[in-house]
Write a protein that holds these residues in place. Structure first.
Motif, PDB file in Angstrom:
ATOM      1  N   THR A 291      92.963  95.120  31.385  1.00  0.00           N
ATOM      2  CA  THR A 291      92.884  94.594  32.755  1.00  0.00           C
ATOM      3  C   THR A 291      94.204  94.660  33.507  1.00  0.00           C
ATOM      4  OG1 THR A 291      93.469  92.298  32.171  1.00  0.00           O
ATOM      5  CG2 THR A 291      91.145  92.948  31.963  1.00  0.00           C
ATOM      6  N   GLY A 292      95.342  94.595  32.799  1.00  0.00           N
ATOM      7  CA  GLY A 292      96.598  94.356  33.502  1.00  0.00           C
ATOM      8  C   GLY A 292      96.609  92.929  34.025  1.00  0.00           C
ATOM      9  N   PHE A 293      97.451  92.663  35.009  1.00  0.00           N
ATOM     10  CA  PHE A 293      97.542  91.310  35.562  1.00  0.00           C
ATOM     11  C   PHE A 293      96.240  90.915  36.251  1.00  0.00           C
ATOM     12  CE2 PHE A 293      98.232  88.576  39.257  1.00  0.00           C
ATOM     13  CZ  PHE A 293      98.773  87.460  38.655  1.00  0.00           C
ATOM     14  N   VAL A 294      95.775  89.704  35.987  1.00  0.00           N
ATOM     15  CA  VAL A 294      94.621  89.137  36.684  1.00  0.00           C
ATOM     16  C   VAL A 294      94.969  87.717  37.109  1.00  0.00           C
ATOM     17  CG1 VAL A 294      92.864  90.546  35.533  1.00  0.00           C
ATOM     18  CG2 VAL A 294      93.585  88.394  34.495  1.00  0.00           C
ATOM     19  N   GLU A 295      94.394  87.288  38.212  1.00  0.00           N
ATOM     20  CA  GLU A 295      94.681  85.946  38.723  1.00  0.00           C
ATOM     21  C   GLU A 295      94.196  84.862  37.771  1.00  0.00           C
ATOM     22  OE1 GLU A 295      96.391  84.909  41.205  1.00  0.00           O
ATOM     23  OE2 GLU A 295      96.801  86.795  42.249  1.00  0.00           O
ATOM     24  N   ASP A 296      93.050  85.092  37.127  1.00  0.00           N
ATOM     25  CA  ASP A 296      92.462  84.077  36.261  1.00  0.00           C
ATOM     26  C   ASP A 296      92.115  84.687  34.902  1.00  0.00           C
ATOM     27  OD1 ASP A 296      91.233  81.945  35.082  1.00  0.00           O
ATOM     28  OD2 ASP A 296      89.583  81.791  36.515  1.00  0.00           O
ATOM     29  N   PRO A 297      93.069  84.752  33.979  1.00  0.00           N
ATOM     30  CA  PRO A 297      92.785  85.329  32.662  1.00  0.00           C
ATOM     31  C   PRO A 297      91.802  84.496  31.850  1.00  0.00           C
ATOM     32  CG  PRO A 297      94.961  84.322  32.688  1.00  0.00           C
ATOM     33  CD  PRO A 297      94.470  84.324  34.104  1.00  0.00           C
ATOM     34  N   TYR A 298      91.729  83.192  32.172  1.00  0.00           N
ATOM     35  CA  TYR A 298      90.856  82.310  31.402  1.00  0.00           C
ATOM     36  C   TYR A 298      89.381  82.630  31.614  1.00  0.00           C
ATOM     37  CZ  TYR A 298      95.305  79.900  31.292  1.00  0.00           C
ATOM     38  OH  TYR A 298      96.634  79.604  31.153  1.00  0.00           O
ATOM     39  N   LEU A 299      89.054  83.279  32.718  1.00  0.00           N
ATOM     40  CA  LEU A 299      87.673  83.689  32.946  1.00  0.00           C
ATOM     41  C   LEU A 299      87.218  84.640  31.839  1.00  0.00           C
ATOM     42  CD1 LEU A 299      85.115  83.858  34.717  1.00  0.00           C
ATOM     43  CD2 LEU A 299      86.228  85.712  35.965  1.00  0.00           C
ATOM     44  N   TYR A 300      88.069  85.571  31.462  1.00  0.00           N
ATOM     45  CA  TYR A 300      87.737  86.526  30.409  1.00  0.00           C
ATOM     46  C   TYR A 300      87.641  85.825  29.049  1.00  0.00           C
ATOM     47  CZ  TYR A 300      88.907  90.135  33.829  1.00  0.00           C
ATOM     48  OH  TYR A 300      88.935  90.937  34.952  1.00  0.00           O
ATOM     49  N   VAL A 301      88.607  84.952  28.786  1.00  0.00           N
ATOM     50  CA  VAL A 301      88.625  84.253  27.498  1.00  0.00           C
ATOM     51  C   VAL A 301      87.390  83.367  27.351  1.00  0.00           C
ATOM     52  CG1 VAL A 301      89.905  82.627  26.052  1.00  0.00           C
ATOM     53  CG2 VAL A 301      91.148  84.300  27.436  1.00  0.00           C
ATOM     54  N   ASN A 302      87.094  82.610  28.392  1.00  0.00           N
ATOM     55  CA  ASN A 302      85.974  81.672  28.317  1.00  0.00           C
ATOM     56  C   ASN A 302      84.627  82.374  28.285  1.00  0.00           C
ATOM     57  OD1 ASN A 302      85.420  78.841  28.137  1.00  0.00           O
ATOM     58  ND2 ASN A 302      84.484  78.964  30.158  1.00  0.00           N
ATOM     59  N   SER A 303      84.577  83.606  28.761  1.00  0.00           N
ATOM     60  CA  SER A 303      83.322  84.356  28.779  1.00  0.00           C
ATOM     61  C   SER A 303      83.043  85.061  27.460  1.00  0.00           C
ATOM     62  CB  SER A 303      83.354  85.410  29.903  1.00  0.00           C
ATOM     63  OG  SER A 303      83.590  84.825  31.154  1.00  0.00           O
ATOM     64  N   ALA A 304      84.089  85.281  26.666  1.00  0.00           N
ATOM     65  CA  ALA A 304      83.973  86.148  25.498  1.00  0.00           C
ATOM     66  C   ALA A 304      83.238  85.498  24.336  1.00  0.00           C
ATOM     67  CB  ALA A 304      85.363  86.565  25.041  1.00  0.00           C
ATOM     68  N   MET A 305      82.751  86.347  23.457  1.00  0.00           N
ATOM     69  CA  MET A 305      82.128  85.897  22.215  1.00  0.00           C
ATOM     70  C   MET A 305      83.173  85.301  21.273  1.00  0.00           C
ATOM     71  SD  MET A 305      80.177  88.277  19.429  1.00  0.00           S
ATOM     72  CE  MET A 305      81.691  89.170  19.055  1.00  0.00           C
ATOM     73  N   ALA A 306      84.343  85.931  21.225  1.00  0.00           N
ATOM     74  CA  ALA A 306      85.421  85.476  20.353  1.00  0.00           C
ATOM     75  C   ALA A 306      86.756  85.947  20.906  1.00  0.00           C
ATOM     76  CB  ALA A 306      85.226  85.992  18.923  1.00  0.00           C
ATOM     77  N   VAL A 307      87.815  85.285  20.483  1.00  0.00           N
ATOM     78  CA  VAL A 307      89.178  85.628  20.885  1.00  0.00           C
ATOM     79  C   VAL A 307      89.949  86.009  19.626  1.00  0.00           C
ATOM     80  CG1 VAL A 307      91.253  84.822  22.064  1.00  0.00           C
ATOM     81  CG2 VAL A 307      89.015  83.941  22.748  1.00  0.00           C
ATOM     82  N   VAL A 308      90.709  87.092  19.688  1.00  0.00           N
ATOM     83  CA  VAL A 308      91.473  87.526  18.516  1.00  0.00           C
ATOM     84  C   VAL A 308      92.969  87.477  18.805  1.00  0.00           C
ATOM     85  CG1 VAL A 308      89.654  88.987  17.566  1.00  0.00           C
ATOM     86  CG2 VAL A 308      91.285  89.969  19.191  1.00  0.00           C
TER      87      VAL A 308
END
Length: 406
Positions: A291-308
């Motif tokens: 993605t590069g820089f995004v205003e709200d990175p937490y949107l991706y984290v909170n949407s994901a199945m898992a975080v690594v």
């Protein structure tokens, strides 16, 4: 206010504090930035704060406004890149670590003399600024704080064996011994040293007063609810993507893990300044988004199945891990990333994997039976809320300083 503060009529003299930072805080895109953003607010609530920032550029307007709103006196000392490189080159012929040489400037040392005399509390952020406080070691009545965060020396020793980058392998080898001696000297000559990792605290506490200080997370994450269904089946890696340990981790995952599950599980790499190595590796693989820089990175984290967080190099706390846990996500970590998080256990608050096969097995199991692992995320959120808030961090930071003053 402390009892020893001097009274002038009805006014109490606030103690003066000097904080040295090796680079600007804004934009808030990495753990260094988030930590010092909060530390400045905490210190400004208690002291008359004087902030000195080393930089090769002017501060952004947003950053200056932040300091003005807090009533913080800020001085930016600009060191051109060429001069820093020249100082590091000269450092090859000294015994000091190259990164200490890179950040040291005689002109700034002279400018700091009055502040070293005037301020009661002197804080060096990271080993890179400790040299500037050396003259204060013989001054009576000074509280010298080594805000170490991580032992770079111990991290370099581990990382030298792990990194695949020849440049970093050579750098780790040259710097490791120098840093070990230098960090010991800084710990011995400081009133208090703060770091995160309990194993590193155990190593260094024999050389001085060393306190373990857990970092915090933004409390809004405990109640964050935004999601994008586009990423519900994805695995997310988050971090500042020109930071070498993040580059090592992302490339390792892309090369070792992702090819085995690429058809089933998308990978999203979220973070500012992706390196060319990350981008070129991603271009060669299917189902990878950078993605590069995004205003709200937490949107991706909170949407994901898992975080690594498959960290292979580096050390200390990974803010991205704390944030993923605060969001109640299922986090899959390498042992290196998991080890510093005191109070957390594999299988209860996160999942630990160190081989590609372990990552693949866990990710496939989570995809097939998410309900089996949901409780891990909930327990993680509770743990972070109890132990890793910025409020708790501030209380411990100030208590450590004031405990030394008594």
């Amino acid at each position: 206010m402390n009892a020893e503060n001097k009274m002038h009529g009805n006014n109490i003299r606030r103690k003066k504090c000097l904080l040295l930072l090796p680079r600007p805080v804004f934009p808030l895109v990495c753990g260094y930035a988030l930590k010092n953003y909060n530390l400045i607010r905490i210190l400004a609530s208690r002291y008359e704060l004087h902030l000195v920032i080393l930089s090769d550029r002017r501060l952004e307007a947003e950053e200056r406004r932040y300091y003005e709103d807090l009533g913080v006196s800020v001085q930016v000392h600009r060191i051109p890149k060429w001069r820093s490189y020249l100082q590091a080159l000269r450092g090859l012929f000294s015994t000091r670590p190259l990164q200490v040489c890179y950040y040291y400037d005689r002109g700034l040392q002279k400018k700091l003399c009055p502040l070293l005399q005037e301020c009661d509390v002197l804080i060096a952020a990271l080993v890179r600024t400790c040299e500037y406080l050396k003259p204060a070691e013989t001054m009576p009545g000074k509280t010298i704080v080594f805000d170490m965060v991580d032992s770079i020396a111990l991290n370099y020793m581990r990382s030298r064996e792990k990194t695949e980058s020849l440049f970093w392998k050579v750098l780790y080898g040259v710097e490791g011994g120098r840093l070990l001696r230098y960090e010991r000297c800084c710990v011995e000559n400081s009133s208090v040293t703060y770091l995160f990792n309990p194993q590193e605290q155990k190593y260094w506490k024999g050389f001085g007063r060393v306190e373990r200080l857990p970092h915090g997370v933004n409390e809004m994450l405990f109640h964050y609810e935004k999601q994008d269904p586009k990423w519900k089946d994805a695995v997310v890696f988050i971090g500042k993507m020109d930071y070498q340990p993040n580059v090592d981790a992302a490339v390792w995952y892309m090369q070792k893990v992702h090819p085995m599950i690429a058809k089933e599980i998308p990978l999203v790499i979220v973070g500012a300044y992706p390196s060319e190595k990350v981008l070129s590796c991603a271009r060669e693989l299917p189902n990878v988004t950078v993605t590069g820089f995004v205003e709200d990175p937490y949107l991706y984290v909170n949407s994901a199945m898992a975080v690594v967080a498959p960290m292979q190099t580096g050390g200390g706390i990974q803010n991205k891990v704390l944030e993923g846990m605060a969001l109640g996500k299922i986090n899959i970590l390498s042992s290196l990333a998991a080890k510093p998080i005191a109070g957390a256990k594999d299988g209860e608050h996160f999942l630990v994997a160190d081989t590609p096969e372990e990552y693949v097995r866990l990710i496939r199991e989570i995809a097939a039976k998410p309900e089996k692992y949901a409780a891990i995320g909930e327990r993680a959120r509770v743990l972070i809320e109890e132990r890793y808030s910025w409020k708790r961090y501030g209380e411990m930071y100030l208590a450590g300083i004031e405990g030394n003053e008594k």
